[in-house]
Design a protein around this motif. Structure first.
Motif, mmCIF file in Angstrom:
data_model
loop_
_atom_site.group_PDB
_atom_site.id
_atom_site.type_symbol
_atom_site.label_atom_id
_atom_site.label_comp_id
_atom_site.label_asym_id
_atom_site.label_seq_id
_atom_site.Cartn_x
_atom_site.Cartn_y
_atom_site.Cartn_z
ATOM 1 N N THR B 239 1.365 -0.846 0.109
ATOM 2 C CA THR B 239 -0.210 0.152 -0.016
ATOM 3 C C THR B 239 1.277 1.246 -0.039
ATOM 4 O O THR B 239 1.855 1.399 0.378
ATOM 5 C CB THR B 239 -1.259 -0.387 1.042
ATOM 6 O OG1 THR B 239 -1.372 -1.563 1.292
ATOM 7 C CG2 THR B 239 -1.760 1.211 1.330
ATOM 8 N N HIS B 240 0.060 1.998 -0.851
ATOM 9 C CA HIS B 240 1.353 3.278 -1.406
ATOM 10 C C HIS B 240 0.720 4.710 -1.193
ATOM 11 O O HIS B 240 -0.254 4.708 -1.207
ATOM 12 C CB HIS B 240 2.055 3.451 -2.460
ATOM 13 C CG HIS B 240 1.454 3.106 -3.530
ATOM 14 N ND1 HIS B 240 1.591 1.260 -3.573
ATOM 15 C CD2 HIS B 240 0.699 3.052 -4.167
ATOM 16 C CE1 HIS B 240 0.430 1.608 -4.572
ATOM 17 N NE2 HIS B 240 0.148 2.002 -4.703
ATOM 18 N N ASP B 241 1.554 5.855 -0.831
ATOM 19 C CA ASP B 241 0.765 6.765 -0.988
ATOM 20 C C ASP B 241 0.988 7.758 -2.401
ATOM 21 O O ASP B 241 1.665 7.024 -2.996
ATOM 22 C CB ASP B 241 1.702 7.767 0.004
ATOM 23 C CG ASP B 241 3.307 8.032 -0.218
ATOM 24 O OD1 ASP B 241 3.550 8.027 -1.419
ATOM 25 O OD2 ASP B 241 3.819 9.104 0.801
ATOM 26 N N ALA B 247 2.987 2.720 3.060
ATOM 27 C CA ALA B 247 3.083 3.903 3.381
ATOM 28 C C ALA B 247 1.299 2.467 4.191
ATOM 29 O O ALA B 247 0.732 2.631 3.762
ATOM 30 C CB ALA B 247 1.748 5.225 2.803
ATOM 31 N N LEU B 248 1.987 2.116 5.314
ATOM 32 C CA LEU B 248 1.319 0.838 5.491
ATOM 33 C C LEU B 248 0.501 1.404 6.638
ATOM 34 O O LEU B 248 0.725 1.105 8.220
ATOM 35 C CB LEU B 248 2.153 0.201 5.644
ATOM 36 C CG LEU B 248 3.708 -0.678 5.230
ATOM 37 C CD1 LEU B 248 4.819 -1.496 5.386
ATOM 38 C CD2 LEU B 248 2.846 -0.967 3.420
ATOM 39 N N ASN B 249 -0.478 2.254 6.441
ATOM 40 C CA ASN B 249 -1.486 2.387 7.212
ATOM 41 C C ASN B 249 -2.474 2.396 7.302
ATOM 42 O O ASN B 249 -3.011 2.545 5.815
ATOM 43 C CB ASN B 249 -0.441 3.987 8.065
ATOM 44 C CG ASN B 249 -1.284 4.790 6.968
ATOM 45 O OD1 ASN B 249 -2.036 5.307 6.412
ATOM 46 N ND2 ASN B 249 0.240 5.059 6.779
ATOM 47 N N PRO B 250 -3.590 2.148 8.271
ATOM 48 C CA PRO B 250 -4.811 2.001 7.517
ATOM 49 C C PRO B 250 -5.775 3.863 6.449
ATOM 50 O O PRO B 250 -6.506 3.247 5.339
ATOM 51 C CB PRO B 250 -6.012 2.198 8.945
ATOM 52 C CG PRO B 250 -5.414 1.476 10.091
ATOM 53 C CD PRO B 250 -3.593 2.455 9.626
ATOM 54 N N ALA B 251 -5.244 4.807 6.797
ATOM 55 C CA ALA B 251 -5.808 5.561 6.372
ATOM 56 C C ALA B 251 -5.334 5.609 4.408
ATOM 57 O O ALA B 251 -5.859 5.993 3.659
ATOM 58 C CB ALA B 251 -4.680 7.203 6.563
ATOM 59 N N ALA B 252 -3.540 5.283 4.512
ATOM 60 C CA ALA B 252 -3.254 4.726 2.756
ATOM 61 C C ALA B 252 -4.096 4.107 2.388
ATOM 62 O O ALA B 252 -4.455 3.677 0.972
ATOM 63 C CB ALA B 252 -1.834 4.989 3.473
ATOM 64 N N GLN B 253 -4.535 2.985 3.525
ATOM 65 C CA GLN B 253 -5.243 2.079 2.618
ATOM 66 C C GLN B 253 -6.371 2.309 2.218
ATOM 67 O O GLN B 253 -7.319 1.877 1.091
ATOM 68 C CB GLN B 253 -5.303 1.160 3.372
ATOM 69 C CG GLN B 253 -6.801 -0.063 3.394
ATOM 70 C CD GLN B 253 -5.157 -1.593 2.237
ATOM 71 O OE1 GLN B 253 -4.409 -1.401 2.092
ATOM 72 N NE2 GLN B 253 -5.987 -2.592 2.486
ATOM 73 N N ARG B 254 -7.178 3.032 2.841
ATOM 74 C CA ARG B 254 -8.636 3.469 2.925
ATOM 75 C C ARG B 254 -8.439 4.432 1.825
ATOM 76 O O ARG B 254 -9.489 4.647 0.409
ATOM 77 C CB ARG B 254 -8.809 4.250 3.989
ATOM 78 C CG ARG B 254 -10.367 5.015 3.813
ATOM 79 C CD ARG B 254 -11.094 5.372 4.641
ATOM 80 N NE ARG B 254 -11.374 4.722 6.042
ATOM 81 C CZ ARG B 254 -12.698 3.495 5.633
ATOM 82 N NH1 ARG B 254 -12.950 4.019 5.029
ATOM 83 N NH2 ARG B 254 -12.895 2.966 6.930
#
Lengths: 198, 385
Positions: B239-241, B247-254
């Motif tokens: 998952t990337h920005d 960017a391994l976080n829920p916001a980036a995933q969303r």
């Protein structure tokens, strides 16, 4: 008008190309519709080779041939395998030196041609398939002669064109002569056991 | 943008679906294919291997399908249009990299000439058993586009379409042929190059430094830069920005996964590609795709001869599923009938979208051949009762 055809023989006789020539003639040079399917499988090498054609003046929906109007059998194996698929009263065209007939051909209209021998007389055995195409056109009338000849031109290399056109003519003439002898002659000549249907 | 005439075999041909697919790829501008030949798709790459050198293209026979499905993506990021070709067993092996193409938004085409399965199944006989795999095969959440041809002519036309859709939406596009269509020979008309519209690559409009590799552009689709052009490329399956950095976080995933879905969801109308006939006063509508649609047409004609009011809805684009259209249709008819060469896959989606408004009758078939028209006719008659 929808016709279901199958051309079958053994690998190397050019049966696929023969079907291709006829399909191309119908769909490109006659403005009709043709769908060609082939049997693929381990038996394709050295053994039976076969191609089916569905030709029509309307777009072809169902792609496979299931009840043959015409079977062109160029080997004994092809005859045995596919003759049960020919509809009652359908036509059977055979390479008469290679296909011994039996009871199964009884209710069919049978026409034979020594295509391999005729091809050898023309100097190349490999043109027997085009002889068969010419014979097919003369006997069945399903594919128009001119369209088939154009298709032969499209399909063969230029250096073999004359030979192939001669082969087509030879097969066609043979068919015309056979027909001239009357429709029953085919069966008699092929000596189908028991009474053959006219 | 128009096709390059040097690569377009303009004319009328009598060729099989596999050959037509290859010509479609060449017309669409594909210059690279990687594959591990497998029946019944082999003729596509066989022809591509012969044709590619004539047009400055390249074919690599890879060591397996995993390698094939990743090599094509490397070539896309190198600036070319690419595709790979396979059948069931190989398609299974490609699943991981289909997910990579989805998350890295790599425009490419996967051709699956479906044969009977599971496993090695029926190499030389048709089926439509990979339809759910085309939608859900790779792990994680993603969407793709899946297109089904029903003739060699469409194997040409729709291959061009697949490449265009891949470029437009930057998704891996699944071209779901089947053995029957692939090996069937019919007339195929290839138009002049100037009549073939190609969707150009969405290339970076900003200079290096200002450009962000995964910044949502028009229609939520990012622009693309290629290796060697001076841009910073960081392409990852993580998952990337917007820059492409992990960017391994829920916001980036969303944000990322949400956008991957939203770019296709927004285009639902454009991606509702169907051939419809007689829907207005139909009691029963036969919904089908691929080769089965031709057999269905025969059944529809037979049913009409019997006085039944039957409509035809052929799905050219199966994924995304034409949800809106089916919902509307289901409210107007007695029954929807879906024949398919599997034991019931896309019919599940049909049922879901019909939402109990009408009967949904599947006509399953394990593959190996096509339906008998009478099997579909019987289902139509049941639906009309």
């Amino acid at each position: 008008m929808l016709k279901e055809l199958r051309i079958a023989g053994f690998g190397g006789q050019g049966v696929i190309l023969a079907a291709h020539i006829l399909g191309r003639a119908v769909s490109i040079h006659e403005g009709g519709y043709a769908t060609m399917t082939q049997n693929y499988g381990p038996e394709a090498r050295g053994g039976a080779a076969s191609a089916a054609l569905v030709v029509s003046d309307q777009p072809v929906l169902y792609p496979y041939a299931v009840s043959l109007d015409v079977l062109v059998a160029m080997s004994s194996e092809a005859y045995t395998r596919f003759v049960p698929e020919v509809r009652e009263g359908g036509m059977l065209l055979v390479e008469e030196d290679l296909v011994p007939l039996d009871q199964k051909a009884q209710h069919l209209r049978v026409y034979g041609i020594p295509a391999t021998r005729l091809a050898e007389e023309l100097g190349k055995k490999m043109v027997l398939n085009v002889i068969m195409v010419g014979f097919f056109c003369a006997i069945t009338g399903i594919v128009v002669r001119d369209a088939a000849m154009k298709s032969v031109k499209d399909a063969v290399p230029a250096r073999f064109l004359d030979l192939n056109l001669k082969a087509f003519e030879r097969g066609y003439e043979y068919g015309v002569e056979l027909l001239a002898k009357g429709p029953a002659k085919g069966e008699q000549q092929m000596a189908v056991p028991q009474e053959a249907e006219v | 943008m128009k096709a390059d005439q040097r690569c377009v075999m303009t004319g009328t041909h009598f060729i099989n679906g596999d050959a037509a697919c290859c010509e479609g790829a060449l017309s669409a501008g594909a210059r690279f294919a990687a594959g591990y030949p497998i029946t019944p798709s082999t003729e596509i790459v066989e022809r591509f291997a012969a044709r590619a050198p004539q047009v400055g293209g390249l074919f690599i026979q890879m060591e397996d399908e995993l390698a094939s499905s990743i090599a094509i993506q490397g070539m896309v990021w190198g600036g070319q249009k690419s595709f790979t070709v396979t059948s069931g067993p190989g398609y299974s092996l490609m699943m991981e990299h289909i997910g990579l193409a989805a998350i890295s938004e790599t425009p490419c085409v996967f051709v699956d000439v479906q044969r009977g399965g599971p496993s090695t199944g029926l190499p030389t006989l048709p089926a439509q058993g990979d339809m759910m795999q085309a939608r859900f095969g790779s792990h994680g959440d993603y969407v793709t586009i899946a297109i089904c041809p029903n003739s060699p002519q469409e194997c040409y036309d729709l291959t061009v379409k697949c490449f265009n859709l891949a470029e437009k939406f930057r998704v891996p596009v699944m071209f779901m042929m089947d053995e029957c269509v692939g090996h069937m020979t019919e007339k195929v008309v290839i138009p002049p190059a100037e009549e073939i519209d190609l969707y150009p690559r969405r290339h970076a409009s900003k200079p290096p430094g200002e450009f962000q590799l995964f910044e949502a552009g028009e229609e939520l689709v990012p622009e693309m830069a290629h290796a060697g052009e001076g841009y910073k490329l960081y392409v990852t399956g993580l998952t990337h920005d917007k820059r492409g950095y992990p960017a391994l976080n829920p916001a980036a995933q969303r944000e990322l996964v949400g956008r991957l879905f939203e770019k296709i969801r927004r285009a639902q109308d454009e991606l509702t590609m169907v051939e419809a006939e007689g829907l207005e006063d139909a009691d029963v509508v036969v919904v089908s795709y691929g080769i089965t649609s031709r057999v269905a047409q025969k059944a529809i004609q037979a049913a009409r001869d019997k006085g039944l009011k039957v409509g035809k809805l052929r799905l050219i684009c199966v994924w995304p599923f034409p949800e809106k259209l089916i919902r509307e249709l289901a409210g107007k008819v007695k029954a929807l009938v879906m024949p398919e060469l599997n034991m019931g896959q896309v019919v599940l989606e049909l049922e879901r979208c019909a939402g109990g408004q009408c009967k949904v009758i599947g006509v399953p078939h394990p593959g190996g051949t096509v339906h008998k028209p009478v099997e579909i006719l019987e289902a139509i008659e049941r639906g009309a009762r």
